[in-house]
Enzyme design. Structure first.
Site, short mmCIF file in Angstrom:
data_model
loop_
_atom_site.label_atom_id
_atom_site.label_comp_id
_atom_site.label_asym_id
_atom_site.label_seq_id
_atom_site.Cartn_x
_atom_site.Cartn_y
_atom_site.Cartn_z
N TYR A 1 0.82 -1.21 0.00
CA TYR A 1 0.00 0.00 0.00
C TYR A 1 0.86 1.26 0.00
CZ TYR A 1 -2.29 3.77 2.61
OH TYR A 1 -2.72 4.99 3.06
N ALA B 1 3.05 1.59 -3.29
CA ALA B 1 2.21 1.94 -4.44
C ALA B 1 1.72 3.38 -4.35
CB ALA B 1 1.03 0.98 -4.54
N CYS B 2 1.37 3.82 -3.14
CA CYS B 2 0.92 5.20 -2.96
C CYS B 2 2.06 6.19 -3.24
CB CYS B 2 0.36 5.41 -1.56
SG CYS B 2 -1.29 4.75 -1.34
N ALA B 3 3.27 5.85 -2.81
CA ALA B 3 4.41 6.73 -3.10
C ALA B 3 4.53 6.96 -4.60
CB ALA B 3 5.69 6.14 -2.54
#
Length: 442
Positions: free
Chosen positions: A402, A405-407
Site C-alpha cells: 500500500y 504503491a501510494c508513493a
C-alpha cells in the site's frame, strides 16, 4: 508442468498483447523474461487461481497478501512496470484492465492459451481470501457505527506496529520537507519534516496562547501536543480509534499537558461544544465520503467562532468525466481504508465554500507525501521481523504494498494532497487575515 515461467510469460503476452516488462520465476524454479528486470516470484500455483477468479488488481493483491507472489529486486520499479498490466488508459483516467483481459480471453485464438492457464492453475476452486481482507459491507455508507468499524480496521492494528512505521513523531499524514530533500539530498529527518508540518499548520491557523483548538481525527495526539506545548492553546482531539485515544492520553499525561489537552473517542457529528477558535483536520476527510461531505463542512463551520480558521489537509484524486462511475480501488477498499473516498480538490474547495467558508489558501504538497511514504516503507522494511511479530505477515505485506504503491501514485501525479485554509468570516466581512498571509506569522 516443466518451464512454468516460460509458459506463463508466453500466455500473458498473448492475452495482454504486449511484452512483459518484468521477469517471472515460477514455483518450479523456472525463469523467463528480460534479464536484469525486477522479478515477479510466483511461489504457488494458487496465485494463478486467484487471478482467474479475480482478474486484475484484487486478484494480484490477494496473491501478494497471502504470500503467493513476491518481488525480487526494487519494489518501486516492479510496481511501476506492473501498473501498465493492471491499469489501462481510457478517456481521462486509468481504468482497471480486467475487462480488457476478459475480452481477450473470449477471443477464439486465445482460448487454447486460457485452457493452458487452467491446467497450470490446478484445481478450479476459488481460494479463500487472506484473513486481513475486509468482507463486503452491508447497509448505508458512513453511518456512525459503520465508520467506527472502518476506522478500527485501519488504525486498531497495534500502536507498537505504527510506532515502527511512523517513527517517534507518531504522525500519520504527509510530512513537510525542505527543498534539499526534494532535490534528493538527506538533510532533515522524518521527525524534522513532521515537526515542520505540525508547526506549519499551527502558523496557518494563527494559533495564539489561550485559544481553543479542535483537532478532528487526532490520531495519537501529535497535533494537539505540538499546539499546546508550542503555542499555549487549549485543545480537544477526537478519534474513533480506542487504541489511538489510549496512547494519545498517555503521551499527553507524560508531557504534563493533561490540564490543557482533552482526547475523546467521538465522531465529528457528535460534537456540541462551544465554538472553537481554530480547527485542524489532517488526513481525516478521506474517510468522510461524498454523501456526507456537505454535512462534514457544515458541522465544522458551525463549530468555529466568527473569524476562526479551518485547516483541511486532504488527499485528492484527479477529476474524471463521469464522477458517478468513480470507485475506490478494490485493494484499498478491501485491505486498507474500508469505505474511504477521494475527491478532486476543486470539489473540496467548492463544498467548503457552500458551507459558508471563505477559502483563503490552497497549498499542494504532493511531492512531500511521496517522500514521507518512502520513509515509512524504509522504516517497515528495516523492522520487518518485529512488524510481523506485532501483527501478521499478511498485514505487514498489506502495508508495504500500500505505501510503496501510494508513493508512486503521488510521484506520477495520479493523486495529490492539499492543505486548504478556510475562514469563517465575521458579519462585517473581516476574515482576520493579514494582507500578505504566506509568511504565516499572524
Amino acid at each position: 508442468m516443466a518451464d512454468a515461467a516460460g509458459r506463463l510469460t508466453k500466455l500473458a503476452e498473448e492475452v495482454l498483447g504486449t511484452p512483459l516488462p518484468v521477469r517471472i520465476r515460477a514455483w518450479d524454479r523456472s525463469e523467463s523474461g528480460p534479464p536484469g528486470a525486477p522479478t515477479l516470484v510466483i511461489r504457488r500455483r494458487r496465485a494463478l487461481r486467484r487471478l482467474l477468479f479475480k482478474p486484475g488488481e484484487l486478484g494480484l493483491a490477494r496473491a501478494w497478501v497471502a504470500g503467493d507472489i513476491d518481488v525480487q529486486g526494487d519494489l518501486y520499479e516492479a510496481l511501476d512496470l506492473l501498473a501498465g498490466l493492471i491499469w489501462e488508459r481510457g478517456g481521462d483516467a486509468p481504468k482497471p484492465r480486467r475487462a480488457a483481459v476478459l475480452r481477450a480471453l473470449a477471443r477464439p485464438e486465445i482460448r487454447s492459451a486460457a485452457r493452458e492457464l487452467l491446467m497450470l492453475a490446478g484445481a478450479p476452486v476459488p481460494p479463500t481470501p487472506p484473513a486481513e481482507e475486509v468482507r463486503r459491507r452491508r447497509g448505508p455508507l458512513h453511518t456512525l457505527p459503520r465508520d467506527k468499524e472502518a476506522i478500527s480496521h485501519h488504525y486498531d492494528v497495534g500502536n507498537d506496529f505504527y510506532a515502527l512505521v511512523l517513527g517517534p513523531s507518531m504522525v500519520y499524514s504527509c510530512a513537510y520537507w525542505g527543498s534539499a530533500e526534494t532535490a534528493g539530498d538527506t538533510v532533515a529527518t522524518l521527525e524534522d519534516a513532521q515537526r515542520d508540518k505540525l508547526d506549519l499548520i499551527c502558523r496557518k491557523l494563527g494559533l495564539q496562547e489561550g485559544q481553543r483548538l479542535l483537532d478532528v481525527g487526532c490520531g495519537w495526539g501529535s497535533m494537539v501536543l505540538h499546539a499546546a506545548r508550542e503555542y499555549g492553546v487549549r485543545a480537544v482531539g477526537i478519534t474513533l480509534s480506542e487504541e489511538q485515544a489510549a496512547l494519545a492520553r498517555k503521551r499527553i499525561a507524560e508531557a504534563g499537558l493533561a490540564d490543557r489537552v482533552e482526547i475523546r473517542v467521538q465522531d465529528y457529528r457528535e460534537i456540541h461544544d462551544e465554538p472553537f477558535d481554530a480547527i485542524s483536520s489532517v488526513g481525516m476527510a478521506e474517510h468522510v465520503g461524498r454523501a456526507r461531505y456537505a454535512e462534514y463542512a457544515d458541522a465544522l463551520y458551525a463549530l468555529l467562532r466568527p473569524g476562526g480558521r479551518l485547516l483541511n489537509h486532504q488527499i485528492a484524486r484527479r477529476p474524471v468525466a463521469d464522477e458517478e462511475a468513480y470507485h475506490v480501488d478494490e485493494f484499498i477498499d478491501r485491505y486498507v481504508f474500508p469505505d474511504g473516498e477521494l475527491a478532486p480538490v476543486g470539489r473540496t474547495v467548492g463544498q467548503l465554500e457552500d458551507a459558508g467558508f471563505e477559502v483563503r489558501d490552497v497549498e499542494a504538497i504532493r511531492e512531500h507525501y511521496a517522500l514521507t511514504l518512502r520513509s515509512w516503507v524504509a522504516n517497515l522494511e528495516n523492522h520487518w521481523g518485529e512488524a510481523v511479530r506485532l501483527t501478521s505477515e499478511g498485514r505487514a505485506r498489506v502495508w508495504r504494498l500500500y505505501m510503496a504503491a501510494c508513493a508512486l501514485s503521488f510521484e506520477r501525479n495520479r493523486i495529490g494532497v492539499n492543505q486548504v485554509l478556510a475562514v469563517r468570516t465575521r458579519e462585517s466581512g473581516d476574515a482576520g487575515m493579514p494582507l500578505r498571509a504566506r509568511d504565516w506569522r499572524s
